[in-house]
Design a protein around this motif. Structure first.
Motif, short mmCIF file in Angstrom:
data_model
loop_
_atom_site.label_atom_id
_atom_site.label_comp_id
_atom_site.label_asym_id
_atom_site.label_seq_id
_atom_site.Cartn_x
_atom_site.Cartn_y
_atom_site.Cartn_z
N VAL A 221 -1.89 -2.12 2.93
CA VAL A 221 -0.77 -1.26 2.55
C VAL A 221 -1.30 -0.13 1.67
O VAL A 221 -0.91 1.03 1.80
CB VAL A 221 0.30 -2.08 1.80
CG1 VAL A 221 1.47 -1.20 1.39
CG2 VAL A 221 0.77 -3.25 2.65
N GLN A 222 -2.20 -0.51 0.78
CA GLN A 222 -2.76 0.48 -0.12
C GLN A 222 -3.63 1.48 0.61
O GLN A 222 -3.69 2.65 0.27
CB GLN A 222 -3.59 -0.27 -1.13
CG GLN A 222 -3.80 0.45 -2.39
CD GLN A 222 -4.61 -0.45 -3.26
OE1 GLN A 222 -4.52 -1.66 -3.14
NE2 GLN A 222 -5.41 0.13 -4.11
N ALA A 223 -4.33 0.98 1.64
CA ALA A 223 -5.26 1.85 2.37
C ALA A 223 -4.53 2.80 3.31
O ALA A 223 -5.03 3.87 3.63
CB ALA A 223 -6.25 1.00 3.16
N CYS A 224 -3.35 2.43 3.73
CA CYS A 224 -2.65 3.20 4.77
C CYS A 224 -2.25 4.58 4.24
O CYS A 224 -1.58 4.70 3.24
CB CYS A 224 -1.43 2.44 5.24
SG CYS A 224 -0.53 3.32 6.54
N PRO A 225 -2.67 5.64 4.95
CA PRO A 225 -2.36 6.98 4.44
C PRO A 225 -0.94 7.43 4.78
O PRO A 225 -0.53 8.48 4.32
CB PRO A 225 -3.39 7.85 5.16
CG PRO A 225 -3.69 7.14 6.44
CD PRO A 225 -3.52 5.68 6.16
N VAL A 270 0.33 -1.68 -8.27
CA VAL A 270 -0.79 -1.23 -7.44
C VAL A 270 -2.10 -1.56 -8.17
O VAL A 270 -2.28 -1.18 -9.32
CB VAL A 270 -0.71 0.29 -7.20
CG1 VAL A 270 -1.86 0.75 -6.31
CG2 VAL A 270 0.62 0.66 -6.59
N PRO A 271 -3.00 -2.28 -7.51
CA PRO A 271 -4.26 -2.64 -8.18
C PRO A 271 -5.03 -1.39 -8.59
O PRO A 271 -5.06 -0.40 -7.86
CB PRO A 271 -5.02 -3.45 -7.14
CG PRO A 271 -4.35 -3.18 -5.83
CD PRO A 271 -2.94 -2.81 -6.13
N TYR A 272 -5.68 -1.47 -9.74
CA TYR A 272 -6.31 -0.31 -10.36
C TYR A 272 -7.79 -0.30 -10.02
O TYR A 272 -8.50 -1.29 -10.23
CB TYR A 272 -6.09 -0.44 -11.87
CG TYR A 272 -6.57 0.72 -12.70
CD1 TYR A 272 -6.27 2.03 -12.34
CD2 TYR A 272 -7.30 0.50 -13.87
CE1 TYR A 272 -6.69 3.09 -13.12
CE2 TYR A 272 -7.72 1.56 -14.66
CZ TYR A 272 -7.42 2.86 -14.27
OH TYR A 272 -7.84 3.89 -15.05
N LYS A 273 -8.25 0.83 -9.50
CA LYS A 273 -9.65 0.88 -9.04
C LYS A 273 -10.65 0.76 -10.18
O LYS A 273 -11.75 0.26 -10.01
CB LYS A 273 -9.89 2.18 -8.27
CG LYS A 273 -9.27 2.17 -6.88
CD LYS A 273 -9.86 3.22 -5.97
CE LYS A 273 -9.29 4.59 -6.25
NZ LYS A 273 -9.60 5.58 -5.20
N ASP A 274 -10.25 1.20 -11.38
CA ASP A 274 -11.16 1.11 -12.52
C ASP A 274 -11.07 -0.24 -13.22
O ASP A 274 -11.70 -0.44 -14.26
CB ASP A 274 -10.85 2.22 -13.52
CG ASP A 274 -11.64 3.47 -13.20
OD1 ASP A 274 -12.58 3.35 -12.39
OD2 ASP A 274 -11.31 4.54 -13.73
N GLY A 275 -10.27 -1.16 -12.70
CA GLY A 275 -10.16 -2.49 -13.31
C GLY A 275 -11.48 -3.23 -13.12
O GLY A 275 -11.92 -3.42 -11.99
N GLY A 276 -12.10 -3.67 -14.20
CA GLY A 276 -13.42 -4.30 -14.10
C GLY A 276 -13.40 -5.58 -13.30
O GLY A 276 -14.35 -5.90 -12.60
N ALA A 277 -12.31 -6.33 -13.36
CA ALA A 277 -12.27 -7.62 -12.68
C ALA A 277 -12.02 -7.46 -11.20
O ALA A 277 -12.54 -8.22 -10.39
CB ALA A 277 -11.21 -8.52 -13.30
#
Ligand code: SF4
Ligand code: SF4
Ligand code: SF4
Ligand code: FES
Lengths: 950, 73
Positions: A221-225, A270-277
């Protein structure tokens, strides 16, 4: 903050020291070798239009939107698939490129619905944005593509409760397919057909998303443009307009999320790309199952009652707090200072946990504080502290990318720690070897493009025997890393241990029958672990929840030290923590013998610093652990309990014993979101806050301290730490904070491993991994790098001692327990979301042979009887189980899984032995006596007084 | 024997069973320190009383450990 739109560099970051310098539109940039032209341009702030590329995925090169011109290169290569080369001279914008891009866009739009204004993705659509960027003004091919006509469009797939799939909007960029493969590792999606007819499909032609292999992680879902894969909540409410960065409150992975909001309503997480985990990934719980926070069952007003059979009476905060304090004080007057205590919760923030233990030590005047980690990871603390010197895992999650051999013991990461499992599977697909030690054939043993090299399907309760057998092979086949051991470990302990494991009785051949695994397989696994370069151990509750839980943790630490697999990236001994803040709640001094930072209460120097800061004398005597509290309640010496966000009546073993203890107390105060099972025995209910209302920090399994930020105000009007501070004051101890950050400042002041931590720094830097102090100012991703925290590593002798819980003719099977992906722990939260559609009831998994022997068919109701009690559940016949072992989860209270578990526990920490209970299974068509009585309690003990008429 | 004391004996014996792999002196110290560090004084006192009164069913290492703890107290 306004809506946080993270940059998308188009292709993933390359991690290499080697760099390349190029010119893009006349500007110079130096990037790691292997970086794409697209990414280099983007890092210069010169984004190139793109459709099929996104930086969470490897480049694919299908859309032809991102073409560039490169000096000396013929044609117009795709920038996403072209790596930079030294001295390259690139142009990203020329009349020729403009024309080509516009032409490509025209083709896309000729077959795309033109309902932009009413589309759910309006304002959040990359196709729309790109059309704007390339200056699309007309479409020469007309608008005759079949997707323009609603009647020709296929119906939307609405089967997933959280997102829909509207194929009419699909541009077949395959980002979803690749996200499912590369990021999640589930391989649920494919592209079927060719050319204009090609389309995305969830498995077989007839499958919808819900019926497919999809685990609803949301990566696609997140990847879908476009609006093809879209959250239903965005469809319903529109696109969000502000974001708050926060941390998932479910499991110990501790994923970072952007809570995307409209006003004080969450539209999506929405998951955060800079989240270390998590680095931009998520699972179905954190991504979608947050609706419980505003569920109608939430209690938001304090309530009290005289007796547990009275109806609840809603009262003001002041009245509830005064009532609780009066009861606690009068109990102490009559029965002594030690007659009350409390339990902290691993679901709460570090700050909330810290104030509860402080209230108990400073206001109650004793050390009767324990935490739910008692029943999950207390052996991790004991075992790792004894051998290495710290009660924590050794690595960060990223470390798995460098592992060559991964040994998973008693953990089921694809269900319990899904986002970490995805990272692990990625590494396995890239070639790392895998050893799984588990009685069940968990998904990791065989899933798409991942297969265990060895599955050691051991009998429950024989972990230590297995470890000793593996160690025997290491020691007797010359596989010890002598140099590492000589330099880094205590010599005398090692010599003793070496002699012990070398004894013939620890050979795989001698132990194989007990373990239930062929000796040669054990030998091969040991050789692989010892010689496969970087070997990392990941383990879960299948290690700790045994009578030898602590011994097992030490046995794993021994094996890692003996083979030199500690103190660098790619190796280590890593507990996968159950709840979000298990690590943090332990760090915060939740154990009855330890002050924050794992320092014994008898240590005068340490205690002195707390006494000086808190202004009261503190007890030097260890307090009661949870099971001791229950025993003391039954003998009448322990009569009052403060329970923070924890459901001990459901989650602790031997329910009959627990409820008898709870019933015998005079005052139980429950601080929680819902009237849980424990609340049936409480006299005071203090409404808690969901993670969406909390301000504070959680510490995940990699010791990473993450910020939790409120997105809405407390539904009950007060933060949990404020309620605790008021209760402490009402008990006569002056506790006061203006903000959660002040609590963290106090933690940092009093705890050496946290001394460099504060909110301002976390807000600036995102997260920090403790220890953070003068010696490690930027935190500690990998522990024990140049020496063990305790100085030298200590090998411990780990004799295998079988559990006292034995099978016999009356109880011939072993029951073991676990969890599944969609539900979380006792289920209080996830059961109040659509996640329940994946798991409507707990079931008993049983091997076909055991089932047939008992005349049990799939779906039959069966009674599970142990020496402690009986419950009944539907049976599910399952090849995943070995013969002789049955399995269930405990996500639904009515299942009463703990009615049957025993009081046996780990020798060092009293962590209950959830993983081994001898049972008999028989067909049955009715609920058990306990289940009938439980229904009755639900009727009597949960009533609320009717509201007075206005 | 009450359930309570039975439970304490079981717990103490489990601790001793772990430490019995070590030479006797270390095993007694290990057992005693573990009980001292993790048990409440009430629990220690109850087991201590039982050990000195009767001691039936108590692991020999626990007997020695309790003796040592009582001396120290
Ligand atoms: S939600 Fe996750 S598992 Fe399901 S199809 Fe999308 S990427 Fe795959
Ligand atoms: S569903 Fe979305 S991501 Fe998948 S191919 Fe279609 S447009 Fe691309
Ligand atoms: S439940 Fe765990 S893996 Fe899933 S999103 Fe939350 S922290 Fe991440
Ligand atoms: S973005 Fe490069 S080809 Fe699609």
């Amino acid at each position: 903050m306004a809506l946080l739109e993270e940059p998308d560099f188009g292709t993933p970051k390359r991690e290499t020291e080697k760099t390349v310098t190029v010119q893009i539109n006349g500007q110079t940039i130096t990037v790691p070798e292997g970086t794409s032209v697209m990414r280099a341009a983007s890092e210069l702030g010169q984004d190139i239009p793109k459709l099929c590329a996104t930086d969470m995925l490897n480049a694919w090169g299908s859309c032809r939107m991102c073409l560039v011109e490169i000096e000396g290169v013929r044609g117009t290569p795709a920038s996403c698939t072209t790596p930079v080369r030294e001295g390259m001279n690139v142009r990203t914008q020329t009349p020729r490129l403009e024309k080509i891009r516009r032409g490509v866009m025209e083709l896309y739009i000729s077959d795309h619905p033109l309902d932009c204004l009413t589309c759910a993705a309006n304002g959040d659509c990359e196709l729309q944005d790109t059309a704007g960027e390339v200056g699309l003004r007309d479409v020469r091919y007309g608008f005759q593509g079949e997707k323009h006509f609603a009647e020709a469009a296929e119906p939307k797939d609405e089967s997933n409760p959280y997102f829909h799939f509207d194929s009419s909007k699909c541009i077949v960029c395959s980002r979803c397919v690749r996200a499912c493969e590369e990021v999640q590792g589930t391989f649920a999606l494919t592209i079927q057909g060719r050319g204009f007819d090609s389309k995305v499909s969830a498995g077989a032609a007839t499958d919808d998303f819900f019926g497919s292999e999809c685990v609803s992680c949301g990566a696609c879902v997140q990847a879908c443009p476009t609006a093809t894969l879209m959250e239903k909540s965005v469809y319903d409410h529109g696109v969000p307009n502000r974001s708050v960065l926060t941390t998932c409150a479910y499991c110990g992975v501790g994923c970072s999320f952007k809570a995307e909001m409209q006003g004080d309503q969450v539209v999506r997480m929405v998951p955060y790309k800079d989240g270390g985990a998590n680095e931009g990934h998520s699972c179905v719980k954190g991504r979608f199952a947050w609706g419980y926070a505003t569920h109608k069952d939430r209690i938001t007003t304090p309530m009290i009652r005289d007796k547990i059979t009275d109806p609840w009476r809603k009262v003001s905060w002041d009245e509830a707090i005064a009532f609780a304090a009066d009861r606690f004080k009068s109990i102490q007057q009559k029965y002594g200072k030690g007659s009350i205590g409390g339990i902290t919760s691993s679901r709460c923030t570090n700050e909330e946990v810290f104030v509860v233990q402080k209230m108990i030590r400073a206001a109650f005047g004793n050390n009767n504080v324990d935490t739910c980690a008692r029943v999950c990871h207390s052996p991790t603390g004991y075992g790792l502290k004894t051998t290495f010197g710290t009660s924590a895992g050794t690595q960060n999650f990223k470390s798995v990318e460098k592992a060559d051999v991964i040994l998973v013991i008693g953990a089921n990461p694809t269900d319990g720690h899904p986002v970490f499992a995805s990272r692990m599977k990625k590494r396995l697909r890239a070639g790392a070897k895998l050893i799984v030690a588990d009685p069940r054939k968990i998904d990791l043993v065989r899933s798409p493009h991942v297969a265990a090299n060895h599955h050691l399907q051991l009998r429950p309760g024989t972990n230590v025997a297995l470890m000793n057998a593996l160690a025997h092979v290491v020691v007797t086949e010359g596989l010890v890393d002598e140099e590492f051991v000589a330099e880094r470990c205590e010599e005398a302990d090692f010599t003793r241990w070496r002699a012990f494991v070398a004894e013939a009785r620890n050979a795989p051949e001698a132990l194989s029958e007990k373990i239930g695994v062929d000796p040669e397989t054990i030998r091969e696994a040991a050789r692989l672990y010892a010689t496969g370069k970087n070997a990392a151990i990941y383990y879960g509750l299948g290690v700790t929840e045994h009578s030898q839980g602590s011994t097992m943790v030490m046995a794993m630490a021994n094996l890692a030290m003996a083979t030199g697999n500690i103190g660098r990236e790619g190796v280590g001994v890593n507990p996968l923590r159950g709840q979000n803040n298990v690590q943090g709640s332990c760090d915060m001094g939740s154990f009855p013998h330890e002050l924050p930072g794992y320092r014994h209460v008898a240590d005068t120097l340490v205690r002195g610093t707390f006494e000086a800061d808190w202004g009261v004398p503190l007890s030097a005597e260890p307090g009661l652990r949870i099971p001791n509290m229950f025993a003391a309640a039954l003998d009448g010496s322990f009569r009052g309990l403060f329970v923070q966000g924890e459901d001990i009546a459901q989650s602790d073993p031997n329910t009959h014993h627990v409820t008898a203890a709870l019933e015998s107390m005079d005052c139980i105060v429950v601080q929680d979101l819902f009237l849980n099972e424990t609340a049936a025995f409480a006299q005071v209910f203090l409404p808690g806050t969901s993670f969406l209302e909390k301000d504070g920090t959680f510490t995940n399994a990699e010791r990473r301290i993450n910020r939790v930020r409120p997105v809405m105000k407390e539904q009950s009007g007060l933060s949990e730490w404020e309620v605790v501070a008021r209760l402490a004051r009402a008990m006569g101890y002056d506790m006061h904070y203006n903000a959660a950050s002040e609590i963290m400042d106090e933690i940092a002041r009093l705890t050496p491993t946290f001394s460099g931590v504060n909110f301002a720094r976390l807000d600036r830097e995102g997260s920090l991994q403790w220890p953070v102090n003068d010696k490690a100012p930027n935190g500690t991703p990998t522990m024990h790098v140049s020496g063990f925290v305790r100085g030298k590593g200590r090998f411990m002798i780990t004799e295998y001692v079988p559990t006292e819980e034995r099978t016999n003719r009356s109880f011939p099977l072993i029951l073991t327990t676990g969890r599944i992906l969609s539900q979380y722990n006792v289920g209080a939260q996830t059961r109040r979301t659509e996640n329940s559609r994946w798991h409507e009831t707990d079931v008993l998994e049983i091997h076909p042979f055991d089932a047939e022997e008992r005349g049990i068919a799939d779906g039959d109701r069966v009674s599970i009887q142990s020496r402690k009690g009986a419950v009944s559940l539907p049976a599910q016949i399952s090849e995943r189980m070995p013969q002789g072992v049955v399995y269930t989860t405990f996500h639904h209270p009515v299942s009463g899984a703990n009615v049957i578990t025993t009081e046996f526990s780990d020798w060092a920490t009293n962590c209950p032995e959830y993983k081994v209970t001898a049972v008999q299974i028989v067909r049955s068509n009715q609920p058990s006596d306990w289940q009938v009585a439980h229904e009755e309690i639900r009727r009597t003990n949960y009533r609320t007084e009717p509201e007075p008429a206005e | 024997m009450s359930d309570d004391i039975k439970e304490l004996i079981r717990m103490a014996n489990q601790i001793a069973t772990f430490f019995q792999s070590y030479p006797e002196e270390e095993a007694v110290t290990g057992t005693a320190e573990h009980i001292r560090d993790f048990w409440t004084s009430a629990m220690r006192a109850r087991l201590g009383r039982y050990a000195s009164d009767n001691g039936n069913g108590v692991h020999p290492l626990v007997m020695q450990a309790m003796g040592r703890l009582q001396q120290a107290a």
